[in-house]
Design a protein around this motif. Structure first.
Motif, mmCIF file in Angstrom:
data_model
loop_
_atom_site.group_PDB
_atom_site.id
_atom_site.type_symbol
_atom_site.label_atom_id
_atom_site.label_comp_id
_atom_site.label_asym_id
_atom_site.label_seq_id
_atom_site.Cartn_x
_atom_site.Cartn_y
_atom_site.Cartn_z
ATOM 1 N N SER A 1 -13.395 4.630 -17.254
ATOM 2 C CA SER A 1 -13.308 6.270 -17.901
ATOM 3 C C SER A 1 -14.784 6.403 -18.512
ATOM 4 O O SER A 1 -14.883 7.621 -18.295
ATOM 5 N N THR A 2 -14.947 5.848 -19.535
ATOM 6 C CA THR A 2 -15.745 6.308 -20.338
ATOM 7 C C THR A 2 -17.463 6.263 -19.969
ATOM 8 O O THR A 2 -17.714 7.494 -19.748
ATOM 9 N N SER B 1 -24.226 1.330 -22.853
ATOM 10 C CA SER B 1 -23.511 1.299 -23.668
ATOM 11 C C SER B 1 -22.963 2.808 -22.956
ATOM 12 O O SER B 1 -23.456 3.627 -23.853
ATOM 13 N N ALA B 2 -22.092 2.822 -22.639
ATOM 14 C CA ALA B 2 -21.508 3.659 -22.242
ATOM 15 C C ALA B 2 -21.107 4.550 -23.626
ATOM 16 O O ALA B 2 -20.848 6.121 -23.250
ATOM 17 N N LYS B 3 -20.756 4.308 -24.642
ATOM 18 C CA LYS B 3 -20.037 5.173 -25.573
ATOM 19 C C LYS B 3 -21.412 5.466 -26.657
ATOM 20 O O LYS B 3 -21.337 6.365 -26.631
ATOM 21 N N ASP C 1 -8.409 11.135 -16.829
ATOM 22 C CA ASP C 1 -7.701 10.389 -16.870
ATOM 23 C C ASP C 1 -6.573 11.718 -17.407
ATOM 24 O O ASP C 1 -6.850 12.473 -18.331
ATOM 25 N N LYS D 1 -21.537 -2.704 -22.749
ATOM 26 C CA LYS D 1 -21.178 -2.356 -24.552
ATOM 27 C C LYS D 1 -21.883 -3.416 -25.118
ATOM 28 O O LYS D 1 -21.410 -3.455 -25.539
ATOM 29 N N GLY E 1 -4.550 3.925 -21.998
ATOM 30 C CA GLY E 1 -5.837 3.809 -20.971
ATOM 31 C C GLY E 1 -5.851 3.777 -19.986
ATOM 32 O O GLY E 1 -6.971 2.952 -19.792
ATOM 33 N N ASP F 1 -23.857 -2.282 -27.096
ATOM 34 C CA ASP F 1 -23.768 -2.017 -28.469
ATOM 35 C C ASP F 1 -23.204 -3.196 -29.045
ATOM 36 O O ASP F 1 -23.269 -3.202 -30.597
ATOM 37 N N LEU F 2 -21.698 -3.900 -28.449
ATOM 38 C CA LEU F 2 -20.943 -4.598 -29.619
ATOM 39 C C LEU F 2 -22.092 -5.509 -30.293
ATOM 40 O O LEU F 2 -22.712 -6.659 -29.347
ATOM 41 N N VAL G 1 -9.543 -4.104 -16.003
ATOM 42 C CA VAL G 1 -9.157 -3.312 -17.299
ATOM 43 C C VAL G 1 -9.328 -2.785 -18.114
ATOM 44 O O VAL G 1 -10.173 -4.039 -18.669
ATOM 45 N N ASP G 2 -10.228 -1.894 -19.007
ATOM 46 C CA ASP G 2 -10.765 -1.913 -20.306
ATOM 47 C C ASP G 2 -12.088 -2.132 -20.810
ATOM 48 O O ASP G 2 -12.593 -2.190 -21.906
ATOM 49 N N HIS G 3 -12.484 -2.448 -19.335
ATOM 50 C CA HIS G 3 -14.378 -2.857 -19.563
ATOM 51 C C HIS G 3 -14.772 -1.527 -19.580
ATOM 52 O O HIS G 3 -16.707 -1.387 -20.003
HETATM 53 P P1 GTP Z 1 -8.969 1.299 -17.252
HETATM 54 O O1 GTP Z 1 -9.128 3.179 -17.083
HETATM 55 O O2 GTP Z 1 -7.406 1.156 -17.773
HETATM 56 O O3 GTP Z 1 -9.377 1.121 -15.828
HETATM 57 O O4 GTP Z 1 -10.138 1.596 -18.517
HETATM 58 P P2 GTP Z 1 -11.489 1.360 -18.825
HETATM 59 O O5 GTP Z 1 -12.098 0.711 -17.591
HETATM 60 O O6 GTP Z 1 -11.604 3.551 -17.680
HETATM 61 O O7 GTP Z 1 -11.646 1.632 -20.061
HETATM 62 P P3 GTP Z 1 -11.719 2.599 -20.810
HETATM 63 O O8 GTP Z 1 -12.919 3.968 -19.943
HETATM 64 O O9 GTP Z 1 -10.344 3.711 -21.054
HETATM 65 O O10 GTP Z 1 -12.384 1.469 -22.374
HETATM 66 C C1 GTP Z 1 -11.531 0.851 -22.552
HETATM 67 C C2 GTP Z 1 -11.923 0.603 -24.620
HETATM 68 O O11 GTP Z 1 -13.301 0.399 -24.492
HETATM 69 C C3 GTP Z 1 -12.563 1.940 -24.802
HETATM 70 O O12 GTP Z 1 -11.475 1.674 -25.690
HETATM 71 C C4 GTP Z 1 -13.334 2.531 -25.092
HETATM 72 O O13 GTP Z 1 -13.862 3.479 -25.766
HETATM 73 C C5 GTP Z 1 -14.338 1.269 -25.143
HETATM 74 N N1 GTP Z 1 -15.516 1.580 -25.115
HETATM 75 C C6 GTP Z 1 -16.166 1.703 -23.727
HETATM 76 N N2 GTP Z 1 -17.199 2.216 -23.809
HETATM 77 C C7 GTP Z 1 -17.695 1.260 -24.536
HETATM 78 C C8 GTP Z 1 -19.133 1.279 -25.065
HETATM 79 O O14 GTP Z 1 -19.588 0.862 -24.087
HETATM 80 N N3 GTP Z 1 -19.081 0.467 -26.443
HETATM 81 C C9 GTP Z 1 -18.238 0.317 -26.999
HETATM 82 N N4 GTP Z 1 -18.480 -0.838 -28.489
HETATM 83 N N5 GTP Z 1 -17.240 0.945 -26.446
HETATM 84 C C10 GTP Z 1 -16.661 1.281 -25.125
#
Ligand code: GTP
Length: 598
Positions: free
Chosen positions: A20-21, A164-166, A44, A134, A53, A136-137, A15-17
């Protein structure tokens, strides 16, 4: 399209890794979705998914991608829900793919569900492409994560992709890796039809829409099809692809992913995991893996306003159309009136269902505290299932009680190991193993009764570890436990609503807690009221509520008759909110204080 130009893959992650992004970036890069239409986390769709999320329902998307080799590829991305409650859906969607992007947060590293999902994918024989996201973090430690991929998961990390998906870094590399490393589907277009249903949704206008991966053969409009688990026959009305919106096509061939509409009226006839074949020329056997899923966590749902009962029924039926794992049956409670006992796959599934009932259907509900289903072996050899305390037979008839256990994997900083182990022991957990992943990080495994887990285990663990622990669990079946049913008697009358099941060693302490709380909640009556806790016929704890003459009229010094009458009426109204248990009045609040979850 030629099967060699198809790649079916999914994205798996803790979760949160950033699953989705990353999916959003892939859709953008392949121009599958116009960037102006691109909303954040396109896949989503449900409001609750966006807010929390988390991904609940799977959505498959078909992308077209021209690779560096100059060829045009069809990439089918099958999104998977991240939470363990939905692990059956995860495993079905993995079965529809040949490869997986395993996304790992560069700052967090491998977590409990990273490992669980990676193992599921390995079990299904998928090609796994590690993606470190991530980067970029400022706290990103890609080298450390590479090492964990090798040592904790046991995968080759030399081919991992840094992303970095972001910021959109590493996206073309990820797409090239999918084309080069995920094998094309195998299967035979000319063989008998076998299509795996990996999800299905209910549409008010079109009925059930099944999401399928065709493994062998073809499926097209007008064809008579047969659902092998439910043994139902239907005629295909439409097939098509998700682009990501549904677009009709001539046919779906072996290797392809798409949807089938066949005028199916209920979701139970086209269940996740079932195989569709041709009714006139059926395949010998279904694809592997169909499983009837059973709810494991139960709670009672009651409308606050009793007139809302029919609306509640309608709402639950509607939700069930899209959620074949949701089970319910009518139930009555002396305290709460008419309601339903509902069964869920886990706590998150329960929370989400309750929230949707409140929000989408605007029904004010009381949800009772969650329980599990027990198996009881009677002295006469019969085995019965008990989902609530009142299902329990007289203790003299019971030979043994079994309860569902889970195998719990906890990833946490080594500083907190002692605290986490104590919590597991207190909850009657059985130690399995302890491993150091790094000098600072530990993988701890316990087998724990599910009933102890669903109370507030996760919250307790989070606060003990300041939020640094991640968990994953799987069910490991029923085991014998030393359990008792504790009855609460008020003035000699047992009150079902207050009885509970617990471990024998905890019975006295918990019983005392309950009767002390009841003592505060039950108003004084004209006579002394005894509150007792008992196991079978043996009383284990007792409190008394002292008598009191509550005379509302004492305050009015004779004279004003209308005022007197008003007071009497008021007192009567108050009484209506009370429940008579034998001779004792118990306020509705007292029941709510006990029955309501949190
Ligand atoms: P679930 O759908 O619950 O499984 O979560 P997820 O794995 O899809 O995570 P999600 O894509 O919602 O991203 C979680 C958080 O990480 C969000 O706040 C994103 O903006 C952030 N995030 C995703 N990719 C990156 C990245 O490459 N860099 C940074 N700094 N943040 C990121």
């Amino acid at each position: 399209t030629n099967m060699n130009n198809i790649r079916n893959f999914c994205i798996i992650a803790h979760v949160d890794h950033g699953k989705s992004t990353l999916a959003d970036r892939l859709l953008e890069y392949t121009n599958t979705i116009d960037s102006r239409k691109m909303r954040q986390q396109f896949l989503d769709t449900m409001d609750i998914e966006r807010e929390r999320g988390i991904t609940i329902k799977l959505v498959p998307v078909r992308m077209q991608y021209r690779a560096n080799d100059g060829k045009e590829y069809i990439l089918n991305l099958i999104d998977t829900p991240g939470h363990v409650d939905f692990s059956y859906e995860v495993s079905r969607s993995l079965a529809a793919c040949e490869g997986a992007l395993l996304v790992i947060d560069a700052a967090q590293g491998v977590e409990a569900q990273t490992l669980a999902n990676a193992y599921l994918a390995v079990d299904q024989g998928l090609e796994i492409i590690p993606v470190i996201n991530k980067i970029d973090l400022p706290g990103a430690r890609p080298d450390e994560v590479l090492r964990q991929i090798e040592e904790v998961i046991g995968l080759d990390s030399s081919q991992a992709i840094l992303v970095s998906a972001k910021e959109g870094i590493g996206i073309p590399e990820a797409l090239e890796a999918i084309v080069k490393r995920v094998p094309p589907p195998t299967g035979n277009e000319d063989a008998k039809l076998q299509a795996l249903i990996f999800d299905s949704i209910y549409d008010n206008y079109r009925g059930v829409i099944s999401y399928v991966r065709v493994v062998n053969g073809c499926i097209k409009k007008g064809q008579s099809i047969f659902f092998m688990a439910t043994r139902k026959e239907y005629e295909v009305e439409e097939v098509g692809f998700f682009t990501p919106f549904m677009s009709p096509a001539e046919e779906l061939k072996a290797g392809e992913v798409g949807y089938v509409i066949a005028n199916v009226k209920t979701i139970w006839e086209a269940r996740v995991g079932d195989t569709i074949t041709d009714a006139n020329s059926p395949a010998d056997k279904p694809l592997p893996g169909y499983k009837h899923i059973k709810p494991v966590v139960f709670c009672g749902l009651y409308p606050l306003d009793r007139d809302d009962f029919p609306r509640l029924r309608e709402a639950i039926e509607k939700l069930q159309l899209n959620d074949s794992a949701l089970a319910f049956e009518p139930e009555t409670s002396e305290a709460l009136g008419f309601g339903f006992r509902c069964g869920f796959l886990g706590l998150l599934h329960m929370d989400i269902t309750i929230e949707r009932l409140k929000r989408e259907f605007e029904i004010d509900l009381v949800a009772t505290a969650p329980t599990v289903a027990y198996e009881i072996l009677l002295k006469d050899g019969e085995v019965i299932e008990a989902r609530k305390p009142s299902d329990f037979p007289d203790p003299v008839k019971i030979e043994e009680i079994r309860e569902p256990f889970i195998r719990l994997t906890i990833f946490l900083p080594s500083d907190y190991v002692g605290k986490a182990m104590k919590l597991c022991q207190d909850r009657h957990g059985e130690f399995v193993s302890l491993d150091y992943i790094t000098p600072e990080r530990v993988k701890l495994i316990y087998d724990l009764p599910l009933a102890e887990f669903i109370v507030d285990f996760h919250d307790r663990l989070k606060s003990l570890t300041r939020g640094y622990a991640s968990i994953d669990y799987e069910q490991v079946g029923y085991r014998k436990s030393d359990l008792v049913k504790v009855d609460i008697l008020i003035h000699g009358e047992p009150v079902d609503a207050f009885s509970f099941i617990c471990h024998k060693d905890d019975a006295y302490k918990r019983a005392l807690g309950v009767i002390k709380k009841l003592k505060e909640l039950i108003p004084r009556q004209l006579f002394e009221v005894a509150i007792q806790a008992s196991i079978g016929s043996r009383v284990i704890a007792r409190e008394n509520v002292k008598p009191l003459r509550k005379n509302v009229l004492a305050k009015c010094y004779g004279g004003d008759v209308t005022r007197k009458r008003k007071l009497l009426e008021k007192q009567k109204e108050g009484k209506e909110k009370m429940k008579m248990i034998g001779r004792v009045q118990i306020p509705q609040e007292a029941f709510l204080a006990f029955l309501q979850a949190n």
